[in-house]
Design a protein around this motif. Structure first.
Motif, mmCIF file in Angstrom:
data_model
loop_
_atom_site.group_PDB
_atom_site.id
_atom_site.type_symbol
_atom_site.label_atom_id
_atom_site.label_comp_id
_atom_site.label_asym_id
_atom_site.label_seq_id
_atom_site.Cartn_x
_atom_site.Cartn_y
_atom_site.Cartn_z
ATOM 1 N N ALA A 162 -8.662 -8.349 4.194
ATOM 2 C CA ALA A 162 -8.881 -6.907 4.129
ATOM 3 C C ALA A 162 -7.568 -6.146 3.988
ATOM 4 C CB ALA A 162 -9.638 -6.436 5.371
ATOM 5 N N PHE A 163 -6.561 -6.498 4.804
ATOM 6 C CA PHE A 163 -5.277 -5.807 4.729
ATOM 7 C C PHE A 163 -4.545 -6.150 3.439
ATOM 8 C CE2 PHE A 163 -5.790 -4.857 9.223
ATOM 9 C CZ PHE A 163 -5.221 -3.601 9.307
ATOM 10 N N GLY A 164 -4.771 -7.359 2.928
ATOM 11 C CA GLY A 164 -4.192 -7.696 1.638
ATOM 12 C C GLY A 164 -4.685 -6.755 0.561
ATOM 13 N N PHE A 165 -5.979 -6.444 0.596
ATOM 14 C CA PHE A 165 -6.544 -5.502 -0.361
ATOM 15 C C PHE A 165 -5.904 -4.123 -0.217
ATOM 16 C CE2 PHE A 165 -9.681 -2.014 -0.199
ATOM 17 C CZ PHE A 165 -9.756 -1.743 -1.563
ATOM 18 N N ILE A 166 -5.767 -3.634 1.024
ATOM 19 C CA ILE A 166 -5.192 -2.305 1.250
ATOM 20 C C ILE A 166 -3.769 -2.226 0.700
ATOM 21 C CG2 ILE A 166 -4.462 -0.677 3.029
ATOM 22 C CD1 ILE A 166 -6.754 -1.852 4.762
ATOM 23 N N LEU A 167 -2.972 -3.254 0.967
ATOM 24 C CA LEU A 167 -1.596 -3.276 0.486
ATOM 25 C C LEU A 167 -1.535 -3.388 -1.034
ATOM 26 C CD1 LEU A 167 -0.175 -5.585 3.271
ATOM 27 C CD2 LEU A 167 0.543 -3.224 2.860
ATOM 28 N N MET A 168 -2.488 -4.128 -1.626
ATOM 29 C CA MET A 168 -2.515 -4.252 -3.073
ATOM 30 C C MET A 168 -2.797 -2.909 -3.729
ATOM 31 S SD MET A 168 -4.839 -6.795 -5.420
ATOM 32 C CE MET A 168 -6.366 -6.032 -4.869
ATOM 33 N N VAL A 169 -3.745 -2.153 -3.162
ATOM 34 C CA VAL A 169 -4.046 -0.818 -3.679
ATOM 35 C C VAL A 169 -2.795 0.062 -3.613
ATOM 36 C CG1 VAL A 169 -5.379 1.287 -3.268
ATOM 37 C CG2 VAL A 169 -6.498 -0.931 -3.135
ATOM 38 N N ALA A 170 -2.101 0.021 -2.473
ATOM 39 C CA ALA A 170 -0.897 0.832 -2.305
ATOM 40 C C ALA A 170 0.184 0.434 -3.299
ATOM 41 C CB ALA A 170 -0.380 0.698 -0.874
ATOM 42 N N ALA A 171 0.370 -0.874 -3.499
ATOM 43 C CA ALA A 171 1.425 -1.352 -4.402
ATOM 44 C C ALA A 171 1.219 -0.855 -5.825
ATOM 45 C CB ALA A 171 1.476 -2.878 -4.372
ATOM 46 N N PHE A 172 -0.004 -0.985 -6.334
ATOM 47 C CA PHE A 172 -0.259 -0.597 -7.715
ATOM 48 C C PHE A 172 -0.483 0.900 -7.868
ATOM 49 C CE2 PHE A 172 -1.019 -5.134 -7.937
ATOM 50 C CZ PHE A 172 -0.389 -5.448 -9.134
ATOM 51 N N ARG B 297 -5.760 8.859 -9.611
ATOM 52 C CA ARG B 297 -6.892 9.679 -9.232
ATOM 53 C C ARG B 297 -6.690 10.191 -7.815
ATOM 54 N NH1 ARG B 297 -10.841 4.925 -9.997
ATOM 55 N NH2 ARG B 297 -9.006 4.022 -9.073
ATOM 56 N N PRO B 298 -7.411 11.243 -7.384
ATOM 57 C CA PRO B 298 -7.186 11.780 -6.043
ATOM 58 C C PRO B 298 -7.288 10.734 -4.944
ATOM 59 C CG PRO B 298 -8.570 13.263 -7.326
ATOM 60 C CD PRO B 298 -8.375 12.011 -8.169
ATOM 61 N N GLU B 299 -8.243 9.797 -5.070
ATOM 62 C CA GLU B 299 -8.426 8.821 -4.000
ATOM 63 C C GLU B 299 -7.325 7.779 -3.951
ATOM 64 O OE1 GLU B 299 -11.082 7.413 -7.447
ATOM 65 O OE2 GLU B 299 -10.488 9.285 -6.486
ATOM 66 N N ASP B 300 -6.454 7.729 -4.985
ATOM 67 C CA ASP B 300 -5.383 6.732 -5.023
ATOM 68 C C ASP B 300 -4.050 7.309 -4.532
ATOM 69 O OD1 ASP B 300 -7.072 4.837 -6.087
ATOM 70 O OD2 ASP B 300 -6.679 5.480 -8.137
ATOM 71 N N THR B 301 -4.045 8.542 -4.037
ATOM 72 C CA THR B 301 -2.779 9.180 -3.694
ATOM 73 C C THR B 301 -2.526 9.254 -2.196
ATOM 74 O OG1 THR B 301 -3.881 11.343 -3.751
ATOM 75 C CG2 THR B 301 -2.810 10.607 -5.771
ATOM 76 N N HIS B 302 -3.312 8.549 -1.390
ATOM 77 C CA HIS B 302 -3.097 8.559 0.045
ATOM 78 C C HIS B 302 -2.033 7.527 0.425
ATOM 79 C CE1 HIS B 302 -6.074 5.396 -0.653
ATOM 80 N NE2 HIS B 302 -5.482 4.757 0.329
ATOM 81 N N MET B 303 -1.439 7.749 1.569
ATOM 82 C CA MET B 303 -0.444 6.794 2.045
ATOM 83 C C MET B 303 -1.158 5.581 2.638
ATOM 84 S SD MET B 303 2.509 7.885 1.364
ATOM 85 C CE MET B 303 3.523 6.851 2.392
ATOM 86 N N PRO B 304 -0.583 4.367 2.444
ATOM 87 C CA PRO B 304 -1.236 3.168 2.994
ATOM 88 C C PRO B 304 -1.205 3.172 4.520
ATOM 89 C CG PRO B 304 0.923 2.642 2.131
ATOM 90 C CD PRO B 304 0.662 4.066 1.745
ATOM 91 N N ALA C 52 6.815 -0.561 -4.002
ATOM 92 C CA ALA C 52 5.581 -1.193 -4.466
ATOM 93 C C ALA C 52 5.706 -2.717 -4.428
ATOM 94 C CB ALA C 52 5.245 -0.732 -5.873
ATOM 95 N N ILE C 53 6.857 -3.225 -4.843
ATOM 96 C CA ILE C 53 7.075 -4.674 -4.821
ATOM 97 C C ILE C 53 7.078 -5.182 -3.381
ATOM 98 C CG2 ILE C 53 8.771 -6.492 -5.315
ATOM 99 C CD1 ILE C 53 9.597 -4.788 -7.779
ATOM 100 N N LEU D 109 3.959 -8.087 0.959
ATOM 101 C CA LEU D 109 3.179 -8.070 2.195
ATOM 102 C C LEU D 109 1.713 -8.383 1.902
ATOM 103 C CD1 LEU D 109 4.608 -4.947 4.077
ATOM 104 C CD2 LEU D 109 5.093 -7.364 4.517
ATOM 105 N N CYS D 110 1.223 -7.889 0.768
ATOM 106 C CA CYS D 110 -0.148 -8.173 0.349
ATOM 107 C C CYS D 110 -0.346 -9.670 0.147
ATOM 108 C CB CYS D 110 -0.458 -7.415 -0.946
ATOM 109 S SG CYS D 110 -1.788 -8.092 -1.944
ATOM 110 N N LEU D 111 0.558 -10.295 -0.594
ATOM 111 C CA LEU D 111 0.446 -11.727 -0.863
ATOM 112 C C LEU D 111 0.551 -12.536 0.424
ATOM 113 C CD1 LEU D 111 2.663 -11.907 -4.079
ATOM 114 C CD2 LEU D 111 0.161 -11.859 -3.947
ATOM 115 N N LEU D 112 1.411 -12.090 1.330
ATOM 116 C CA LEU D 112 1.549 -12.771 2.618
ATOM 117 C C LEU D 112 0.252 -12.655 3.421
ATOM 118 C CD1 LEU D 112 3.370 -14.290 4.598
ATOM 119 C CD2 LEU D 112 4.159 -12.060 5.448
#
Length: 298
Positions: free
Chosen positions: A216-226, A291-298, A7-8, A13-16
Protein backbone atom coordinates in the motif's frame (compact mmCIF):
# COMPACT_ATOMS: atom_id res chain seq x y z
CA UNK A 1 16.02 19.25 -3.28
CA UNK A 2 15.02 19.53 -6.94
CA UNK A 3 11.68 17.98 -8.00
CA UNK A 4 13.24 15.21 -10.12
CA UNK A 5 15.74 14.38 -7.38
CA UNK A 6 12.97 14.22 -4.80
CA UNK A 7 10.90 12.07 -7.16
CA UNK A 8 13.77 9.61 -7.60
CA UNK A 9 14.17 9.47 -3.81
CA UNK A 10 10.45 8.71 -3.42
CA UNK A 11 10.71 6.06 -6.11
CA UNK A 12 13.54 4.31 -4.28
CA UNK A 13 11.44 4.30 -1.10
CA UNK A 14 8.57 2.93 -3.19
CA UNK A 15 10.70 0.09 -4.55
CA UNK A 16 12.00 -0.66 -1.06
CA UNK A 17 8.42 -0.81 0.27
CA UNK A 18 7.37 -3.17 -2.52
CA UNK A 19 10.43 -5.34 -1.96
CA UNK A 20 9.79 -5.59 1.78
CA UNK A 21 6.16 -6.51 1.17
CA UNK A 22 7.00 -9.11 -1.47
CA UNK A 23 9.89 -10.61 0.50
CA UNK A 24 7.69 -11.04 3.57
CA UNK A 25 5.02 -12.60 1.32
CA UNK A 26 7.62 -15.03 -0.04
CA UNK A 27 8.57 -16.01 3.50
CA UNK A 28 4.90 -16.53 4.41
CA UNK A 29 4.35 -18.71 1.34
CA UNK A 30 6.90 -21.19 2.69
CA UNK A 31 4.41 -22.35 5.34
CA UNK A 32 1.01 -20.79 4.56
CA UNK A 33 -1.27 -21.77 1.64
CA UNK A 34 -1.13 -19.54 -1.43
CA UNK A 35 -4.81 -18.54 -1.36
CA UNK A 36 -4.67 -17.60 2.32
CA UNK A 37 -1.63 -15.34 1.83
CA UNK A 38 -3.19 -13.66 -1.22
CA UNK A 39 -6.51 -13.05 0.54
CA UNK A 40 -5.14 -11.72 3.83
CA UNK A 41 -2.42 -9.62 2.20
CA UNK A 42 -4.93 -8.06 -0.21
CA UNK A 43 -7.30 -7.33 2.68
CA UNK A 44 -4.46 -5.71 4.63
CA UNK A 45 -3.52 -3.49 1.69
CA UNK A 46 -7.15 -2.42 1.22
CA UNK A 47 -7.51 -1.59 4.91
CA UNK A 48 -4.42 0.63 4.76
CA UNK A 49 -5.65 2.45 1.63
CA UNK A 50 -9.13 2.95 3.09
CA UNK A 51 -7.64 4.30 6.33
CA UNK A 52 -5.51 6.80 4.37
CA UNK A 53 -8.44 7.95 2.22
CA UNK A 54 -10.71 8.32 5.25
CA UNK A 55 -8.05 10.10 7.27
CA UNK A 56 -7.29 12.55 4.46
CA UNK A 57 -10.96 12.93 3.46
CA UNK A 58 -10.27 12.01 -0.15
CA UNK A 59 -12.98 9.39 -0.71
CA UNK A 60 -14.23 11.46 -3.66
CA UNK A 61 -11.13 10.36 -5.55
CA UNK A 62 -12.71 6.91 -5.83
CA UNK A 63 -15.41 8.21 -8.19
CA UNK A 64 -15.12 6.70 -11.68
CA UNK A 65 -16.40 7.58 -15.15
CA UNK A 66 -15.54 4.29 -16.87
CA UNK A 67 -16.79 1.50 -14.58
CA UNK A 68 -16.66 -1.17 -17.31
CA UNK A 69 -12.96 -0.50 -17.88
CA UNK A 70 -12.31 -0.68 -14.15
CA UNK A 71 -14.15 -3.99 -13.91
CA UNK A 72 -12.33 -5.57 -16.86
CA UNK A 73 -8.99 -4.21 -15.68
CA UNK A 74 -9.58 -5.67 -12.22
CA UNK A 75 -10.18 -9.10 -13.77
CA UNK A 76 -6.93 -8.85 -15.72
CA UNK A 77 -5.14 -7.73 -12.56
CA UNK A 78 -6.49 -10.79 -10.74
CA UNK A 79 -5.02 -13.14 -13.37
CA UNK A 80 -1.72 -11.25 -13.28
CA UNK A 81 -1.61 -11.37 -9.48
CA UNK A 82 -2.13 -15.13 -9.45
CA UNK A 83 0.87 -15.52 -11.76
CA UNK A 84 2.87 -13.06 -9.68
CA UNK A 85 2.27 -14.87 -6.39
CA UNK A 86 3.18 -18.19 -8.01
CA UNK A 87 6.40 -16.64 -9.35
CA UNK A 88 7.26 -15.15 -5.93
CA UNK A 89 6.74 -18.55 -4.30
CA UNK A 90 8.86 -20.62 -6.69
CA UNK A 91 11.57 -18.23 -7.98
CA UNK A 92 14.22 -15.89 -6.52
CA UNK A 93 13.12 -12.30 -5.98
CA UNK A 94 15.76 -11.11 -8.46
CA UNK A 95 14.22 -13.26 -11.22
CA UNK A 96 10.71 -11.97 -10.46
CA UNK A 97 11.93 -8.36 -10.42
CA UNK A 98 13.80 -8.87 -13.70
CA UNK A 99 10.63 -10.28 -15.26
CA UNK A 100 8.72 -7.16 -14.24
CA UNK A 101 11.57 -5.06 -15.63
CA UNK A 102 10.73 -6.54 -19.01
CA UNK A 103 7.46 -4.56 -19.08
CA UNK A 104 9.01 -1.15 -19.89
CA UNK A 105 11.12 -2.88 -22.52
CA UNK A 106 8.03 -4.33 -24.19
CA UNK A 107 6.31 -0.94 -24.00
CA UNK A 108 9.30 0.69 -25.69
CA UNK A 109 9.09 -1.87 -28.48
CA UNK A 110 5.35 -1.54 -29.15
CA UNK A 111 4.91 2.18 -28.44
CA UNK A 112 5.58 3.14 -32.09
CA UNK A 113 2.68 0.86 -33.10
CA UNK A 114 0.15 1.53 -30.33
CA UNK A 115 1.02 4.99 -28.98
CA UNK A 116 2.60 6.31 -32.21
CA UNK A 117 5.72 7.43 -30.37
CA UNK A 118 8.86 7.32 -32.45
CA UNK A 119 11.98 5.64 -31.14
CA UNK A 120 15.48 6.56 -32.28
CA UNK A 121 18.50 4.29 -32.73
CA UNK A 122 19.73 4.70 -29.13
CA UNK A 123 16.31 3.81 -27.72
CA UNK A 124 16.10 0.70 -29.92
CA UNK A 125 19.60 -0.38 -28.83
CA UNK A 126 18.57 0.10 -25.20
CA UNK A 127 15.42 -1.96 -25.78
CA UNK A 128 17.35 -4.81 -27.42
CA UNK A 129 20.00 -4.79 -24.66
CA UNK A 130 17.29 -4.88 -22.00
CA UNK A 131 15.46 -7.74 -23.72
CA UNK A 132 18.65 -9.81 -23.90
CA UNK A 133 19.29 -9.04 -20.24
CA UNK A 134 15.83 -10.23 -19.19
CA UNK A 135 16.33 -13.47 -21.18
CA UNK A 136 19.68 -14.09 -19.47
CA UNK A 137 18.14 -13.62 -16.04
CA UNK A 138 15.02 -15.70 -16.68
CA UNK A 139 16.82 -18.39 -18.75
CA UNK A 140 13.67 -19.70 -20.47
CA UNK A 141 13.88 -23.46 -20.98
CA UNK A 142 11.34 -24.27 -23.69
CA UNK A 143 11.83 -28.01 -23.18
CA UNK A 144 10.74 -27.91 -19.52
CA UNK A 145 8.01 -25.29 -19.25
CA UNK A 146 5.96 -26.00 -16.13
CA UNK A 147 2.95 -23.94 -15.12
CA UNK A 148 4.94 -22.03 -12.51
CA UNK A 149 7.60 -21.18 -15.13
CA UNK A 150 4.89 -19.95 -17.49
CA UNK A 151 3.61 -17.73 -14.68
CA UNK A 152 7.06 -16.11 -14.43
CA UNK A 153 7.44 -15.66 -18.20
CA UNK A 154 3.97 -14.11 -18.48
CA UNK A 155 4.82 -11.23 -16.14
CA UNK A 156 6.48 -8.85 -18.66
CA UNK A 157 3.60 -8.95 -21.16
CA UNK A 158 0.84 -8.90 -18.54
CA UNK A 159 2.43 -6.08 -16.55
CA UNK A 160 2.99 -3.99 -19.68
CA UNK A 161 -0.69 -4.50 -20.56
CA UNK A 162 -1.68 -3.09 -17.17
CA UNK A 163 0.63 -0.09 -17.62
CA UNK A 164 -0.78 0.76 -21.06
CA UNK A 165 -4.33 0.35 -19.77
CA UNK A 166 -3.53 2.65 -16.86
CA UNK A 167 -2.17 5.22 -19.26
CA UNK A 168 -5.44 5.20 -21.17
CA UNK A 169 -7.60 5.47 -18.02
CA UNK A 170 -5.43 8.20 -16.49
CA UNK A 171 -7.03 10.70 -18.87
CA UNK A 172 -10.23 10.66 -16.83
CA UNK A 173 -9.67 8.51 -13.73
CA UNK A 174 -7.73 9.25 -10.55
CA UNK A 175 -4.69 7.21 -9.59
CA UNK A 176 -6.45 6.17 -6.40
CA UNK A 177 -9.50 4.75 -8.18
CA UNK A 178 -7.31 2.87 -10.68
CA UNK A 179 -5.40 1.21 -7.85
CA UNK A 180 -8.27 0.60 -5.42
CA UNK A 181 -10.99 -1.32 -7.22
CA UNK A 182 -8.57 -3.76 -8.84
CA UNK A 183 -8.16 -5.57 -5.50
CA UNK A 184 -11.74 -6.74 -5.01
CA UNK A 185 -11.91 -9.58 -7.58
CA UNK A 186 -8.55 -10.83 -6.30
CA UNK A 187 -9.89 -10.74 -2.76
CA UNK A 188 -12.92 -12.84 -3.76
CA UNK A 189 -10.96 -15.34 -5.89
CA UNK A 190 -8.29 -15.84 -3.23
CA UNK A 191 -10.94 -16.31 -0.51
CA UNK A 192 -12.44 -19.23 -2.45
CA UNK A 193 -9.04 -20.59 -3.54
CA UNK A 194 -9.20 -24.43 -3.30
CA UNK A 195 -6.79 -24.82 -0.40
CA UNK A 196 -7.41 -25.52 3.25
CA UNK A 197 -6.57 -22.52 5.41
CA UNK A 198 -4.44 -23.01 8.49
CA UNK A 199 -4.49 -21.34 11.87
CA UNK A 200 -2.13 -18.38 12.14
CA UNK A 201 -0.35 -17.06 15.19
CA UNK A 202 0.26 -13.43 16.10
CA UNK A 203 3.62 -13.35 14.29
CA UNK A 204 2.04 -14.58 11.05
CA UNK A 205 -0.69 -11.91 11.23
CA UNK A 206 1.90 -9.24 11.95
CA UNK A 207 3.93 -10.32 8.93
CA UNK A 208 0.81 -10.23 6.74
CA UNK A 209 0.08 -6.68 7.89
CA UNK A 210 3.68 -5.68 7.17
CA UNK A 211 3.46 -7.26 3.71
CA UNK A 212 0.13 -5.60 2.86
CA UNK A 213 1.26 -2.24 4.26
CA UNK A 214 4.45 -2.43 2.19
CA UNK A 215 2.38 -2.82 -0.96
CA UNK A 216 0.00 0.00 0.00
CA UNK A 217 2.74 2.49 0.93
CA UNK A 218 4.67 1.51 -2.18
CA UNK A 219 1.68 2.64 -4.22
CA UNK A 220 1.44 5.96 -2.33
CA UNK A 221 5.13 6.70 -2.88
CA UNK A 222 4.88 5.72 -6.55
CA UNK A 223 2.04 8.20 -7.07
CA UNK A 224 4.10 10.92 -5.38
CA UNK A 225 7.22 10.13 -7.42
CA UNK A 226 5.52 10.36 -10.80
CA UNK A 227 3.53 13.42 -9.72
CA UNK A 228 6.48 15.66 -8.85
CA UNK A 229 9.04 14.36 -11.39
CA UNK A 230 9.16 13.84 -15.13
CA UNK A 231 8.25 10.20 -15.83
CA UNK A 232 10.87 9.87 -18.59
CA UNK A 233 13.58 10.86 -16.10
CA UNK A 234 12.22 8.97 -13.10
CA UNK A 235 11.11 5.68 -14.72
CA UNK A 236 14.59 4.31 -15.61
CA UNK A 237 15.51 4.33 -11.92
CA UNK A 238 12.93 1.58 -11.35
CA UNK A 239 15.58 -0.87 -12.52
CA UNK A 240 17.53 -0.38 -9.29
CA UNK A 241 14.96 -2.75 -7.76
CA UNK A 242 16.83 -5.64 -9.42
CA UNK A 243 19.95 -4.87 -7.37
CA UNK A 244 17.82 -4.63 -4.22
CA UNK A 245 16.16 -7.96 -4.99
CA UNK A 246 19.51 -9.65 -5.67
CA UNK A 247 20.73 -8.42 -2.28
CA UNK A 248 17.64 -9.84 -0.55
CA UNK A 249 18.15 -13.20 -2.32
CA UNK A 250 21.72 -13.43 -1.11
CA UNK A 251 21.01 -12.20 2.41
CA UNK A 252 17.89 -14.18 3.32
CA UNK A 253 17.71 -17.11 0.88
CA UNK A 254 21.43 -17.59 0.19
CA UNK A 255 20.79 -17.52 -3.56
CA UNK A 256 23.80 -16.19 -5.46
CA UNK A 257 23.31 -15.22 -9.13
CA UNK A 258 25.66 -16.91 -11.59
CA UNK A 259 27.73 -15.06 -14.19
CA UNK A 260 25.01 -15.23 -16.87
CA UNK A 261 22.48 -13.74 -14.46
CA UNK A 262 24.85 -10.92 -13.45
CA UNK A 263 25.46 -10.22 -17.14
CA UNK A 264 21.70 -10.02 -17.69
CA UNK A 265 21.28 -7.65 -14.74
CA UNK A 266 24.10 -5.51 -16.16
CA UNK A 267 22.38 -5.30 -19.56
CA UNK A 268 19.08 -4.31 -17.95
CA UNK A 269 20.84 -1.55 -15.98
CA UNK A 270 22.58 -0.46 -19.20
CA UNK A 271 19.14 -0.20 -20.79
CA UNK A 272 18.00 2.01 -17.89
CA UNK A 273 21.09 4.24 -18.16
CA UNK A 274 20.61 4.72 -21.91
CA UNK A 275 16.95 5.58 -21.42
CA UNK A 276 17.76 8.10 -18.69
CA UNK A 277 20.50 9.69 -20.81
CA UNK A 278 18.22 9.86 -23.84
CA UNK A 279 15.44 11.45 -21.80
CA UNK A 280 17.80 14.24 -20.70
CA UNK A 281 19.01 15.15 -24.17
CA UNK A 282 15.69 14.58 -25.95
CA UNK A 283 12.73 15.46 -23.73
CA UNK A 284 9.30 14.31 -24.92
CA UNK A 285 7.06 16.66 -26.85
CA UNK A 286 4.02 15.68 -24.77
CA UNK A 287 4.27 15.56 -20.97
CA UNK A 288 1.63 14.19 -18.62
CA UNK A 289 -0.76 16.76 -17.17
CA UNK A 290 -1.29 17.25 -13.46
CA UNK A 291 -4.85 16.87 -12.23
CA UNK A 292 -6.16 18.37 -8.95
CA UNK A 293 -6.08 15.01 -7.18
CA UNK A 294 -2.39 14.52 -8.09
CA UNK A 295 -1.16 17.73 -6.43
CA UNK A 296 -1.34 16.73 -2.77
CA UNK A 297 1.73 16.12 -0.68
CA UNK A 298 2.55 12.44 0.00
Amino acid sequence: MRPNTRAIFYLQLCLLSFLIGDSVAKKLLESIPLGQVMCLRTAAALLVLIAILLGSRRLSLLNVTKPVHHFLRSLVFTVISLGYYVAVKYFPMSAVTAALAGAPIIISAISPLILRERANTVQWLATIAGFIGVCLVLKPDLANLGWHYLALLSLPLSYSTMILWSRYLSRTESDWSMNFYIYFPLLIVSFFWPEQWIELDAMDMAMIMVSGTGGAFGFILMVAAFRIGKPVVVAPFEYTSIIMAAGVDMLFWHFYPDSAMWLGIGLILLCAALQAWQARIEPPVITPHLRPEDTHMP
